[in-house]
Write a protein that holds these residues in place. Structure first.
Motif, PDB file in Angstrom:
ATOM      1  N   VAL A   1       6.525   7.720 -22.824  1.00  0.00           N
ATOM      2  CA  VAL A   1       6.664   8.947 -23.078  1.00  0.00           C
ATOM      3  C   VAL A   1       5.874   9.386 -23.314  1.00  0.00           C
ATOM      4  O   VAL A   1       5.367  10.850 -23.939  1.00  0.00           O
ATOM      5  CB  VAL A   1       7.623   9.047 -24.580  1.00  0.00           C
ATOM      6  N   SER A   2       5.216   9.350 -22.346  1.00  0.00           N
ATOM      7  CA  SER A   2       4.024  10.083 -22.048  1.00  0.00           C
ATOM      8  C   SER A   2       3.348  10.411 -20.918  1.00  0.00           C
ATOM      9  O   SER A   2       3.967   9.147 -19.801  1.00  0.00           O
ATOM     10  CB  SER A   2       2.460   9.422 -22.531  1.00  0.00           C
ATOM     11  N   HIS A   3       2.760  11.539 -20.439  1.00  0.00           N
ATOM     12  CA  HIS A   3       2.474  12.274 -18.982  1.00  0.00           C
ATOM     13  C   HIS A   3       1.168  11.416 -18.380  1.00  0.00           C
ATOM     14  O   HIS A   3       0.125  12.084 -18.696  1.00  0.00           O
ATOM     15  CB  HIS A   3       2.791  13.019 -19.375  1.00  0.00           C
ATOM     16  N   VAL A   4       1.109  10.257 -17.960  1.00  0.00           N
ATOM     17  CA  VAL A   4      -0.001   9.582 -17.592  1.00  0.00           C
ATOM     18  C   VAL A   4      -0.427   9.620 -16.594  1.00  0.00           C
ATOM     19  O   VAL A   4      -2.100   9.702 -17.139  1.00  0.00           O
ATOM     20  CB  VAL A   4       0.632   8.194 -17.246  1.00  0.00           C
TER      21      VAL A   4
ATOM     22  N   ASP B   1       5.555  21.279 -16.128  1.00  0.00           N
ATOM     23  CA  ASP B   1       5.981  20.314 -16.646  1.00  0.00           C
ATOM     24  C   ASP B   1       7.087  19.416 -15.530  1.00  0.00           C
ATOM     25  O   ASP B   1       7.880  18.803 -15.825  1.00  0.00           O
ATOM     26  CB  ASP B   1       7.307  20.902 -17.448  1.00  0.00           C
ATOM     27  N   PHE B   2       6.095  19.144 -14.095  1.00  0.00           N
ATOM     28  CA  PHE B   2       6.783  18.352 -13.193  1.00  0.00           C
ATOM     29  C   PHE B   2       6.072  16.832 -12.617  1.00  0.00           C
ATOM     30  O   PHE B   2       6.383  16.026 -11.499  1.00  0.00           O
ATOM     31  CB  PHE B   2       6.794  19.450 -12.061  1.00  0.00           C
ATOM     32  N   ASP B   3       5.145  16.953 -13.453  1.00  0.00           N
ATOM     33  CA  ASP B   3       4.530  15.130 -13.802  1.00  0.00           C
ATOM     34  C   ASP B   3       4.714  14.272 -13.701  1.00  0.00           C
ATOM     35  O   ASP B   3       5.923  14.510 -14.980  1.00  0.00           O
ATOM     36  CB  ASP B   3       2.980  15.852 -14.034  1.00  0.00           C
ATOM     37  N   ASP B   4       4.211  13.189 -13.521  1.00  0.00           N
ATOM     38  CA  ASP B   4       4.934  12.114 -13.874  1.00  0.00           C
ATOM     39  C   ASP B   4       4.553  11.301 -15.049  1.00  0.00           C
ATOM     40  O   ASP B   4       3.698  11.946 -15.558  1.00  0.00           O
ATOM     41  CB  ASP B   4       4.597  10.755 -13.033  1.00  0.00           C
ATOM     42  N   THR B   5       5.698  10.397 -15.645  1.00  0.00           N
ATOM     43  CA  THR B   5       5.798  10.443 -17.327  1.00  0.00           C
ATOM     44  C   THR B   5       6.395   8.801 -17.386  1.00  0.00           C
ATOM     45  O   THR B   5       6.854   7.970 -16.461  1.00  0.00           O
ATOM     46  CB  THR B   5       7.124  10.878 -17.480  1.00  0.00           C
ATOM     47  N   HIS B   6       5.280   8.582 -18.169  1.00  0.00           N
ATOM     48  CA  HIS B   6       5.787   7.148 -18.176  1.00  0.00           C
ATOM     49  C   HIS B   6       6.629   6.591 -19.606  1.00  0.00           C
ATOM     50  O   HIS B   6       6.393   7.056 -20.377  1.00  0.00           O
ATOM     51  CB  HIS B   6       4.279   6.059 -18.520  1.00  0.00           C
ATOM     52  N   ILE B   7       7.533   6.209 -18.896  1.00  0.00           N
ATOM     53  CA  ILE B   7       8.914   6.266 -20.245  1.00  0.00           C
ATOM     54  C   ILE B   7       9.086   5.821 -21.492  1.00  0.00           C
ATOM     55  O   ILE B   7       8.948   6.208 -22.337  1.00  0.00           O
ATOM     56  CB  ILE B   7      10.242   6.645 -19.016  1.00  0.00           C
ATOM     57  N   ALA B   8       8.759   4.431 -21.097  1.00  0.00           N
ATOM     58  CA  ALA B   8       8.574   3.468 -22.665  1.00  0.00           C
ATOM     59  C   ALA B   8       7.330   4.158 -23.224  1.00  0.00           C
ATOM     60  O   ALA B   8       7.105   3.737 -24.198  1.00  0.00           O
ATOM     61  CB  ALA B   8       8.343   2.336 -22.036  1.00  0.00           C
TER      62      ALA B   8
END
Length: 457
Positions: A98-101, A89-96
């Motif tokens: 709310v998805s680990h893209v 759970d250290f991978d990136d996220t597109h915040i708007a």
């Protein structure tokens, strides 16, 4: 009337590497680097060993898996690579959104490119970027509501993005890309029940999404047809998953190739749920106050928006004494208490011995959760923390915008430093440097430069 999937497909077939601004390509390379780094960090964990054993028992293959000497089929590797990238759970996220893209996007295009000597790193980047762009927009359309309904957007939306990324890399026509999205709609999945039981199934979601996209694109290429209105239809994505939510118009997707959501992807500073990051940062700052004394904490009040609170604060009895490392990653009370004691959250603060520290668990039990009226969620993952001490001192800080957010991004140099922290303990400094150079050096233009360097476990 043009459907959403037709709008996406039309743009995806027309966008080439030359259409992607250089700064977007550079940032994408660093997101790719971050994904490979966190994947290598997870590659020899217990959960990775179990997953590899299960996947290897199904069918053999020669597609590389991040950080491993073993290979799998295209399908198995897509699942495994998504799991490796997302495992900590250290991978990136597109915040708007709310998805680990990145996890599903990269896992999908790696499998699609495997075995080809003609796929350049530029080709790989185009598929990877398009997968992210689609995944992000699908989530942006509904303001973070998938979580509220019990769905994990990383798994649900990643299938569609992966279908586009693989389809673009495989040369599908616009009509075939429409079908690929329609087919992916029957494959997309990911529910949040793991939160109630501390189960590690969330780790599988981006890998399964990558696998779904891989199969959807392959079936579409062979002529299998999928529904055109997979997003806005009467039984399309939004009406089935959100029930009372009207589907967005295609207008949100008409700027594909003009606005680049890759630039808004947040790289994580901590290996925990993104909803907890503001609280961890606040806690580490509060403990630097001269009045702070961990042993004198009387109460802790954490204010958070109701939707992310369902993920990291409920059920509260499970959050106070995490049953597993994964439980701990999704426990706002535990992480806040651990950060107040240690001044940091790394892999070490999540291991079994750290999770059993009684003084941390005692402090976690002092946390009261309240709704944060000032929260910017889903535009940012806000946090508000108040620590009351027995001597009467009150320490308080609010952080409306979390570190790593598009307006507070980790720099490319910080991404490289994070990569080294993840990879050097596993592969050593020399190999870490070789992988880093292969991915970030713009003169390196073969997919093999990425794949061969990163997959020698």
């Amino acid at each position: 009337m043009t459907s959403i999937s037709q709008t996406i497909a039309s743009a995806a077939t027309q966008i080439g590497l030359e259409d992607i601004p250089e700064k977007v390509q550079v940032r994408a390379r660093h997101l790719l680097l971050d994904s490979i780094g966190v994947g290598i960090a997870a590659s020899h964990t217990d959960f990775a060993e179990v997953a590899m054993k299960g996947l290897a028992s199904l069918d053999p293959g020669d597609v590389p898996v991040i950080g491993r000497s073993q290979t799998l089929s295209k399908s198995g590797a897509a699942i495994a690579n998504g799991l490796m990238i997302h495992g900590h759970d250290f991978d990136d996220t597109h915040i708007a959104a709310v998805s680990h893209v990145s996890a599903s996007s990269l896992a999908a295009v790696i499998s699609a490119a495997a075995g080809s000597t003609s796929v350049s790193l530029g080709d790989l980047l185009v598929g990877y970027i398009l997968a992210i762009e689609v995944n992000a927009r699908l989530g942006m359309a509904v303001d973070g509501q998938f979580h509220d309904k019990g769905f994990h957007p990383t798994g649900v939306l990643g299938a569609f993005g992966s279908a586009i990324g693989v389809g673009r890399l495989s040369g599908l026509t616009a009509d075939q890309l429409v079908s690929a999205q329609g087919i992916a709609g029957s494959f997309s999945s990911g529910i949040l029940q793991f939160l109630d039981e501390g189960a590690p199934t969330k780790r599988l979601h981006p890998g399964w999404a990558a696998n779904a996209g891989l199969h959807a694109a392959s079936l579409a290429a062979a002529g299998f047809e999928g529904p055109t209105e997979i997003y806005e239809g009467r039984f399309g994505l939004y009406r089935t998953h959100l029930q009372d939510r009207s589907a967005p118009s295609a207008d949100l997707f008409t700027n594909l190739g003009e606005v680049w959501e890759v630039e808004n992807v947040a790289v994580k500073p901590f290996p925990t749920c993104h909803f907890t990051h503001s609280f961890i940062d606040i806690a580490t700052r509060l403990r630097e106050d001269p009045a702070f004394d961990f042993e004198q904490i009387e109460s802790i009040t954490a204010k958070i928006h109701d939707v992310p609170a369902k993920v990291v604060c409920e059920p509260i009895e499970d959050k106070l004494r995490p049953r597993s490392e994964y439980d701990a990653k999704f426990s706002l009370p535990f992480l806040t208490a651990a950060a107040l004691k240690h001044g940091r959250i790394t892999f070490a603060e999540l291991d079994e011995s750290a999770r059993s520290e009684e003084d941390v668990l005692t402090a976690a039990a002092l946390v009261t959760v309240e709704h944060d009226e000032a929260s910017l969620y889903p535009k940012a993952f806000s946090g508000d923390l108040t620590v009351a001490l027995k001597g009467g001192a009150i320490l308080h800080e609010a952080e409306l915008v979390n570190r790593g957010h598009e307006s507070r991004p980790l720099s490319n140099d910080e991404v490289k430093a994070k990569f080294d922290e993840c990879v050097v303990p596993v592969l050593g400094a020399q190999q870490a440097a070789e992988i880093r150079s292969a991915i970030t050096d713009s003169s390196s233009d073969t997919a093999a430069a990425v794949l061969i360097g990163a997959f020698n476990g």
